[in-house]
Scaffold this motif. Structure first.
Motif, mmCIF file in Angstrom:
data_model
loop_
_atom_site.group_PDB
_atom_site.id
_atom_site.type_symbol
_atom_site.label_atom_id
_atom_site.label_comp_id
_atom_site.label_asym_id
_atom_site.label_seq_id
_atom_site.Cartn_x
_atom_site.Cartn_y
_atom_site.Cartn_z
ATOM 1 N N ASP A 380 0.711 -1.596 -0.025
ATOM 2 C CA ASP A 380 0.122 -0.119 -0.373
ATOM 3 C C ASP A 380 0.789 1.265 0.465
ATOM 4 O O ASP A 380 0.166 2.282 -1.015
ATOM 5 N N PRO A 383 0.695 2.940 -3.929
ATOM 6 C CA PRO A 383 -0.444 4.295 -3.935
ATOM 7 C C PRO A 383 -0.694 5.332 -2.583
ATOM 8 O O PRO A 383 -0.941 6.513 -3.488
ATOM 9 N N ILE A 416 2.275 -0.029 -9.945
ATOM 10 C CA ILE A 416 0.970 -0.241 -10.268
ATOM 11 C C ILE A 416 0.228 -0.748 -10.897
ATOM 12 O O ILE A 416 0.051 -1.882 -10.758
ATOM 13 N N ASP A 417 0.469 -0.131 -12.648
ATOM 14 C CA ASP A 417 0.054 -1.059 -13.381
ATOM 15 C C ASP A 417 1.176 -2.344 -13.627
ATOM 16 O O ASP A 417 0.345 -3.313 -14.904
ATOM 17 N N VAL A 428 -4.061 -4.774 -7.473
ATOM 18 C CA VAL A 428 -3.003 -4.829 -6.992
ATOM 19 C C VAL A 428 -3.059 -5.670 -6.583
ATOM 20 O O VAL A 428 -3.367 -5.647 -5.273
ATOM 21 N N GLN A 468 -7.062 -1.325 -3.092
ATOM 22 C CA GLN A 468 -7.603 -0.871 -4.377
ATOM 23 C C GLN A 468 -8.496 0.532 -4.642
ATOM 24 O O GLN A 468 -8.683 1.238 -4.798
ATOM 25 N N VAL A 471 -5.451 2.538 -4.602
ATOM 26 C CA VAL A 471 -4.832 2.932 -6.079
ATOM 27 C C VAL A 471 -6.283 3.982 -7.189
ATOM 28 O O VAL A 471 -5.641 4.777 -8.073
ATOM 29 N N LYS A 475 -5.102 7.096 -8.827
ATOM 30 C CA LYS A 475 -5.019 7.462 -10.167
ATOM 31 C C LYS A 475 -6.189 8.582 -9.831
ATOM 32 O O LYS A 475 -5.770 9.559 -11.205
#
Length: 734
Positions: A380, A383, A416-417, A428, A468, A471, A475
């Motif tokens: 974590d 992110p 992350i991606d 993730v 999640q 993330v 973003k």
């Protein structure tokens, strides 16, 4: 299946998994015979008992520590070879020093009473500064006759690595020696298996009557009412012959440094004297946990076990303090960007773009006996780094720092991606690369923290629910950062990815039968249908649909979660629920703080008020009014306080920041740099606060002093003073 049979099946599933001791587990083998107190300055901290001794009583992680190594394992005071009696032990309000008041017991020589009890007043005062521990021992004879006695200080060291102090066993160690280097100085020295020489220089002033390699003895003949004092300093890795600064000069310099920390931060005053004490203790604790690093000030995670750079802890603490002092976030972001992983290292769980979990400076880390020299086993932190970068820039408008950090933000998004999603399902996930790494890599990192409804531990690549959400928020915020630096295509891409993640998340994690979100997905994409506080942190990220947010919030406020003191990590009735566990039923103040930000986000201020009240009452019961790292999740009972967890860190950074986060959630504070406006969205003060005064609340180059006052269910706003151009308003939405 009948309820009794289902419960039995859960117990059997848990029993089938052997309760093995987790790596890096912190043991508790017995009660502490004396309470402990801690002081810290930069990379040095000390844990002493209530008498001011180190290593004189069982049950505590005593010692003077620097960079994860113990530099003094024993420092014990005796009068004619007997222990003095304790009168009192108090930390100064700003945590700069510890004062211990002692007196003598009845002292006999050859069967004859030579010193009646309570004749001597002994005051021990301690502080830390620049890698050294300073102690003054003041004495006064309150008797009617001359007092003749010996005062002996026994001292020693093992140069133990912090992980040894925590309980890790080592087959081999380096070589330790002790030698006199003059009538007032002793050198305790050690050469580790890593070849690094370490030393503790112990200096006495005035020179002792007798000095040996591990004891210093003073003989005193004190007339009635006569006073005297002696000074001891233990310096970490000082050169032979080094003379520490005089005690009082160092103490004043240290206190000046601590006062300077809070300059520039907003201050808070309320109608409630006890809550004011909670806030003052929290800020004092944050002050000593703040550490000067080459990249800026960084909040070390906690004393004694986590007094170092932790990625997740630093990021969340900075996020909690963002409204009151955004400078903390800048230091955290710059330091973590400097140590962002650049290559693959399985032992360190490192992959390019990943943000640090923790770093250690001890011998075991240098030899890789533990993987934590620079360790990245945190799913974590990455992110959260992007989230904090976005929140910091929106709070401050600091585009210069944004330009400096943008390459690190892009690298974090790349992780992350990329490596952060090993099976490319859009979530993730984590799985440790070696057996030496942490088994669980979210904030609930106990070996048994992530499990299925039947109690079976999760295997494979694990996708945690709250990660999640992090993330998703990362973003969205990164999209707005991209717009600020002129990357509209990147901004649109990130915004679209966030919305796609939200849709996938709802489908994969929502558990209709529970009315909340799964704790995690296992390696086979099966949901862990467990009621956990992780769902509450999802509210904070904004990934949750409005209708389901209210269902999640309602569940969190029911008695299986909410105890009256706070929200449990795991709901009562779940397979591994244990109110005395580290992560499976205990209450963590910072977890509750983030949940209240989520409740406020969805307009559920009545629930914010309930959690705020519970944690305020908890702090009122605690020693020093200090919220600990965690406490036990027992249901609240009338006329009884909360139950402590035995090895909780105190102070601990994100627990210390919690009162400020609770206030932020209650007041709904928002900052709009572009408009030069501070807004309070749906503010609601709990019953124990009639007003809150905020002073020097900054926005850009401007600041404001203001008062928010409670009127039944409404709050009024009065601007007391402004500096520069600034607007302040209350926004009511339904």
């Amino acid at each position: 299946m009948p309820v009794e049979a289902a419960a039995a099946a859960k117990l059997n599933a848990i029993a089938d998994q052997k309760a093995v001791e987790s790596p890096f587990y912190i043991p508790m083998t017995g009660p502490a015979s004396r309470p402990r107190r801690a002081l810290k300055h930069d990379d040095t901290f000390v844990v002493l008992d209530s008498h001011g001794d180190i290593g004189a009583s069982a049950g505590g992680p005593d010692g003077l520590f620097n960079a994860d190594t113990r530099y003094l394992a024993r420092l014990e005071l005796a009068l004619n070879d007997v222990q003095p009696l304790l009168l009192g032990s108090n930390l100064r309000d700003d945590n700069s020093s510890l004062t211990v008041d002692l007196t003598n017991p009845d002292i006999y020589r050859n069967g004859r009473l030579v010193l009646q009890k309570d004749m001597l007043h002994i005051v021990r005062t301690f502080f830390l500064w620049r890698g050294a521990a300073y102690q003054r021992i003041g004495l006064q004879n309150h008797g009617e006759h001359r007092a003749s006695f010996d005062l002996t200080l026994s001292f020693d060291n093992d140069f133990a690595d912090l992980f040894e102090v925590r309980g890790e066993k080592r087959k081999h160690r380096g070589i330790a020696t002790s030698r006199l280097i003059g009538p007032s100085d002793v050198a305790l020295e050690y050469t580790g298996l890593d070849g690094r020489p370490l030393s503790t220089m112990v200096h006495f002033d005035p020179r002792p009557t007798r000095l040996a390699a591990n004891t210093a003895t003073y003989h005193f003949e004190l007339k009635p009412q006569q006073t005297t004092s002696l000074f001891v300093a233990a310096s970490c890795n000082a050169e032979v012959g080094h003379k520490p600064v005089p005690f009082f000069r160092g103490l004043l310099a240290h206190r000046r440094e601590m006062r300077n920390f809070s300059k520039g931060a907003a201050t808070v005053e309320t109608s409630n004297d006890i809550f004011n004490e909670v806030l003052c203790q929290a800020m004092a604790d944050l002050s000593i946990l703040m550490t000067n690093t080459p990249q800026g000030r960084y909040p070390y995670a906690g004393i004694p076990w986590y007094s170092t750079t932790f990625g997740r802890d630093g990021l969340i603490t900075a996020l909690q303090l963002l409204w009151i002092d955004p400078r903390v976030a800048r230091g955290v972001l710059k330091r973590l960007a400097a140590f962002q992983a650049k290559s693959v290292d399985p032992l360190a769980d490192a992959e390019p773009g990943k943000i640090l979990h923790e770093m250690r400076g001890g011998e075991m880390a240098a030899l890789r006996e533990v993987p934590f020299a620079q360790y990245y086993g945190s799913v974590d932190s990455t992110p959260l780094f992007v989230m904090l970068a976005g929140m910091y820039v929106e709070r401050t408008g600091d585009d210069e720092t944004l330009r400096e950090l943008w390459p690190s933000v892009e690298a974090a998004l790349g992780w992350i991606d990329g490596p952060g999603d090993p099976d490319k399902d859009g979530f993730v996930e984590y799985q440790r690369a070696t057996e030496q790494g942490l088994q669980n890599q979210g904030w609930k990192d106990s070996y048994d923290a992530i499990f299925h409804a039947d109690g079976k531990l999760v295997e494979g690549n694990i996708a945690l629910a709250e990660v999640q959400g992090y993330v998703f928020a990362a973003k969205h915020l990164a999209s707005r950062l991209a717009l600020r630096i002129g990357l509209p295509d990147k901004a649109r891409q990130l915004e679209a990815e966030a919305e796609q993640l939200a849709a996938r998340f709802e489908e994969a994690f929502w558990c209709e039968e529970l009315g909340t979100y799964a704790l995690a997905l296992d390696g086979k994409k099966m949901p862990c249908a467990v009621r956990a506080s992780n769902a509450g942190q999802l509210l904070f990220t904004g990934i949750v649909r409005e209708d389901r947010a209210r269902m999640v919030a309602a569940d969190l406020m029911r008695p299986h979660f909410f105890t009256g003191w706070g929200i449990r990590t795991i709901a009562r009735g779940e397979a591994r629920y244990n109110p005395m566990s580290y992560h499976d039923g205990s209450i963590w103040p910072h977890d509750n703080a983030l949940i209240t930000l989520g409740l406020a986000r969805y307009g559920l201020k009545h629930s914010v008020e309930a959690v705020f009240k519970g944690l305020f009452d908890t702090a009122a019961y605690m020693d020093l009014r200090r919220l600990p790292e965690l406490f036990c999740g027992f249901q609240r009972e009338k006329r009884r306080g909360p139950t402590l967890y035995p090895v909780a860190c105190a102070p601990q950074a994100w627990a210390s920041a919690t009162p400020y986060t609770l206030l932020e959630a209650a007041l709904g504070i928002e900052f709009d740099v572009a408009r030069g406006e501070i807004r309070f969205r749906n503010p609601r003060l709990p019953a124990f606060l009639q007003y809150v005064i905020l002073r020097d609340l900054r926005l850009g180059e401007s600041s404001v002093d203001l008062c928010l006052r409670k009127h039944e269910n409404d709050v009024s706003l009065e601007v007391l003073r402004t500096r520069g151009q600034i607007q302040v308003s209350i926004v009511l939405t339904h």
